[in-house]
Write an enzyme that holds these catalytic residues in place. Sequence first.
Site, PDB file in Angstrom:
ATOM      1  N   GLY A   8       0.832  -1.208   0.000  1.00  0.00           N
ATOM      2  CA  GLY A   8       0.000   0.000   0.000  1.00  0.00           C
ATOM      3  C   GLY A   8       0.860   1.249   0.000  1.00  0.00           C
ATOM      4  O   GLY A   8       0.587   2.202   0.729  1.00  0.00           O
ATOM      5  N   SER A  10       1.207   3.318  -2.483  1.00  0.00           N
ATOM      6  CA  SER A  10       0.802   4.288  -3.501  1.00  0.00           C
ATOM      7  C   SER A  10       0.253   5.588  -2.939  1.00  0.00           C
ATOM      8  O   SER A  10       0.309   6.623  -3.601  1.00  0.00           O
ATOM      9  CB  SER A  10      -0.242   3.653  -4.433  1.00  0.00           C
ATOM     10  OG  SER A  10      -1.235   3.005  -3.673  1.00  0.00           O
ATOM     11  N   ARG A  11      -0.302   5.515  -1.725  1.00  0.00           N
ATOM     12  CA  ARG A  11      -0.975   6.715  -1.190  1.00  0.00           C
ATOM     13  C   ARG A  11      -0.756   6.844   0.315  1.00  0.00           C
ATOM     14  O   ARG A  11      -0.285   5.912   0.963  1.00  0.00           O
ATOM     15  CB  ARG A  11      -2.489   6.595  -1.439  1.00  0.00           C
ATOM     16  CG  ARG A  11      -2.872   6.715  -2.865  1.00  0.00           C
ATOM     17  CD  ARG A  11      -4.380   6.684  -3.040  1.00  0.00           C
ATOM     18  NE  ARG A  11      -4.929   5.330  -2.983  1.00  0.00           N
ATOM     19  CZ  ARG A  11      -6.019   4.994  -2.287  1.00  0.00           C
ATOM     20  NH1 ARG A  11      -6.659   5.890  -1.576  1.00  0.00           N
ATOM     21  NH2 ARG A  11      -6.460   3.754  -2.306  1.00  0.00           N
ATOM     22  N   TYR A 153     -12.557  -3.946  11.488  1.00  0.00           N
ATOM     23  CA  TYR A 153     -11.254  -3.252  11.474  1.00  0.00           C
ATOM     24  C   TYR A 153     -10.531  -3.476  12.814  1.00  0.00           C
ATOM     25  O   TYR A 153      -9.313  -3.703  12.845  1.00  0.00           O
ATOM     26  CB  TYR A 153     -11.514  -1.767  11.224  1.00  0.00           C
ATOM     27  CG  TYR A 153     -10.296  -0.917  10.964  1.00  0.00           C
ATOM     28  CD1 TYR A 153      -9.657  -0.929   9.725  1.00  0.00           C
ATOM     29  CD2 TYR A 153      -9.800  -0.067  11.945  1.00  0.00           C
ATOM     30  CE1 TYR A 153      -8.549  -0.110   9.479  1.00  0.00           C
ATOM     31  CE2 TYR A 153      -8.707   0.753  11.712  1.00  0.00           C
ATOM     32  CZ  TYR A 153      -8.079   0.722  10.477  1.00  0.00           C
ATOM     33  OH  TYR A 153      -6.986   1.539  10.246  1.00  0.00           O
ATOM     34  N   ALA A 155     -10.904  -6.024  14.801  1.00  0.00           N
ATOM     35  CA  ALA A 155     -10.451  -7.429  14.814  1.00  0.00           C
ATOM     36  C   ALA A 155      -9.180  -7.576  13.996  1.00  0.00           C
ATOM     37  O   ALA A 155      -8.210  -8.231  14.411  1.00  0.00           O
ATOM     38  CB  ALA A 155     -11.547  -8.338  14.260  1.00  0.00           C
TER      39      ALA A 155
HETATM   40  P1  NAP Z   1      -5.196   5.015   2.208  1.00  0.00           P
HETATM   41  O1  NAP Z   1      -4.767   6.414   1.986  1.00  0.00           O
HETATM   42  O2  NAP Z   1      -6.606   4.622   1.983  1.00  0.00           O
HETATM   43  O3  NAP Z   1      -4.224   4.063   1.354  1.00  0.00           O
HETATM   44  C1  NAP Z   1      -4.406   2.682   1.404  1.00  0.00           C
HETATM   45  C2  NAP Z   1      -3.280   2.016   0.671  1.00  0.00           C
HETATM   46  O4  NAP Z   1      -3.439   0.585   0.793  1.00  0.00           O
HETATM   47  C3  NAP Z   1      -3.258   2.341  -0.799  1.00  0.00           C
HETATM   48  O5  NAP Z   1      -1.910   2.426  -1.197  1.00  0.00           O
HETATM   49  C4  NAP Z   1      -3.937   1.120  -1.422  1.00  0.00           C
HETATM   50  O6  NAP Z   1      -3.503   0.862  -2.761  1.00  0.00           O
HETATM   51  C5  NAP Z   1      -3.431   0.023  -0.514  1.00  0.00           C
HETATM   52  N1  NAP Z   1      -4.246  -1.188  -0.502  1.00  0.00           N
HETATM   53  C6  NAP Z   1      -5.537  -1.334  -0.116  1.00  0.00           C
HETATM   54  N2  NAP Z   1      -5.931  -2.606  -0.264  1.00  0.00           N
HETATM   55  C7  NAP Z   1      -4.870  -3.288  -0.754  1.00  0.00           C
HETATM   56  C8  NAP Z   1      -4.648  -4.636  -1.147  1.00  0.00           C
HETATM   57  N3  NAP Z   1      -5.621  -5.562  -1.048  1.00  0.00           N
HETATM   58  N4  NAP Z   1      -3.434  -4.986  -1.638  1.00  0.00           N
HETATM   59  C9  NAP Z   1      -2.441  -4.049  -1.756  1.00  0.00           C
HETATM   60  N5  NAP Z   1      -2.599  -2.760  -1.411  1.00  0.00           N
HETATM   61  C10 NAP Z   1      -3.793  -2.381  -0.922  1.00  0.00           C
HETATM   62  O7  NAP Z   1      -4.886   4.563   3.714  1.00  0.00           O
HETATM   63  P2  NAP Z   1      -3.906   5.155   4.843  1.00  0.00           P
HETATM   64  O8  NAP Z   1      -4.715   6.035   5.694  1.00  0.00           O
HETATM   65  O9  NAP Z   1      -2.660   5.625   4.250  1.00  0.00           O
HETATM   66  O10 NAP Z   1      -3.676   3.823   5.685  1.00  0.00           O
HETATM   67  C11 NAP Z   1      -2.508   3.055   5.579  1.00  0.00           C
HETATM   68  C12 NAP Z   1      -2.522   2.057   6.727  1.00  0.00           C
HETATM   69  O11 NAP Z   1      -2.580   2.773   7.968  1.00  0.00           O
HETATM   70  C13 NAP Z   1      -3.730   1.131   6.725  1.00  0.00           C
HETATM   71  O12 NAP Z   1      -3.341  -0.147   7.160  1.00  0.00           O
HETATM   72  C14 NAP Z   1      -4.650   1.757   7.736  1.00  0.00           C
HETATM   73  O13 NAP Z   1      -5.518   0.810   8.306  1.00  0.00           O
HETATM   74  C15 NAP Z   1      -3.661   2.282   8.734  1.00  0.00           C
HETATM   75  N6  NAP Z   1      -4.168   3.339   9.586  1.00  0.00           N
HETATM   76  C16 NAP Z   1      -4.606   4.513   9.034  1.00  0.00           C
HETATM   77  C17 NAP Z   1      -5.102   5.510   9.880  1.00  0.00           C
HETATM   78  C18 NAP Z   1      -5.583   6.824   9.364  1.00  0.00           C
HETATM   79  O14 NAP Z   1      -6.139   7.602  10.159  1.00  0.00           O
HETATM   80  N7  NAP Z   1      -5.405   7.159   8.105  1.00  0.00           N
HETATM   81  C19 NAP Z   1      -5.155   5.285  11.257  1.00  0.00           C
HETATM   82  C20 NAP Z   1      -4.703   4.077  11.774  1.00  0.00           C
HETATM   83  C21 NAP Z   1      -4.205   3.119  10.924  1.00  0.00           C
HETATM   84  P3  NAP Z   1      -4.251   1.575  -4.044  1.00  0.00           P
HETATM   85  O15 NAP Z   1      -3.796   3.017  -4.038  1.00  0.00           O
HETATM   86  O16 NAP Z   1      -3.725   0.827  -5.218  1.00  0.00           O
HETATM   87  O17 NAP Z   1      -5.719   1.436  -3.834  1.00  0.00           O
END
Ligand code: NAP
Length: 242
Positions: A8, A10-11, A153, A155
Amino acid sequence: MKHALVTGGSRGIGRAVCIKLARMGYQVIINYVSRPEEAQKTLELVREAGQDGELLPFDVSRHEEVCAAIDEWESRHPDEYIEVLVNNAGIRSDSVLAFMPDKDWHRVVDTTLAGFYNVTQTLLPPMLTHKYGRIVNMASVSGLKGQPGQTNYSAAKGGLIATTKALALEVARKQVTVNAVAPGFIETDMTADLDGTALKNIIPLQRFGRPEEVAELVGFLASPQAGYITGEVVSINGGLHT
Ligand code: NAP
């Protein structure tokens, strides 16, 4: 040549981690599943940070897809291995359990937990052979305290924390460390639909975190300097949950 893989990448948080690891001297392997244009942008930012990188698309929840992609990478790099793995890919799909569709439970849990298993199990043997590795798992405050509307989530992230601790004990004698990071609310696409004004009032630091702030923590845990830290869960949440 030192290699790091960020799932993940990419973003959001994953992109910031890719840039941080590039600044630390890693060639970064950027995984994504659906947004090649965003992954390409991350690659450009990695190059601006002074390192090369490459894109490696696969769905972390699909075992055969993961194995095929990593096998192909290994066949192109027969004398090298991936010494840093950041299991960051994750999704949320919130609803109260009473109304949660079966597919939303499985999608969320599988992306995090099957994703962890598929990628980590594939990359672990070379880390053990080389007696050096860093694994950082992206958990969440929801996995520590539980969050209503997020049983799936919670879990997934609670399970990720437990498996972090178990694996850390399995591989410690091979000098491979395994830690988790547990962010609170971070400004990314994942939180774009939340009511920021209301939520900021319950965060002691009165703001969402930035992906770069999480990336600094991940970078430290992924560094040689963090070699005596393993099996830990480090919170980064503005004081939301201590
Ligand atoms: P995000 O901006 O939605 O980005 C999600 C990333 O995961 C994207 O790069 C997406 O790829 C990739 N992804 C999703 N499903 C995938 C799969 N099946 N196989 C490979 N790649 C996959 O999320 P984020 O906020 O940066 O979150 C990143 C991590 O931090 C996650 O595990 C999230 O649960 C955790 N987290 C986030 C927060 C928050 O507040 N943002 C808080 C606690 C924990 P594509 O671009 O190709 O779709």
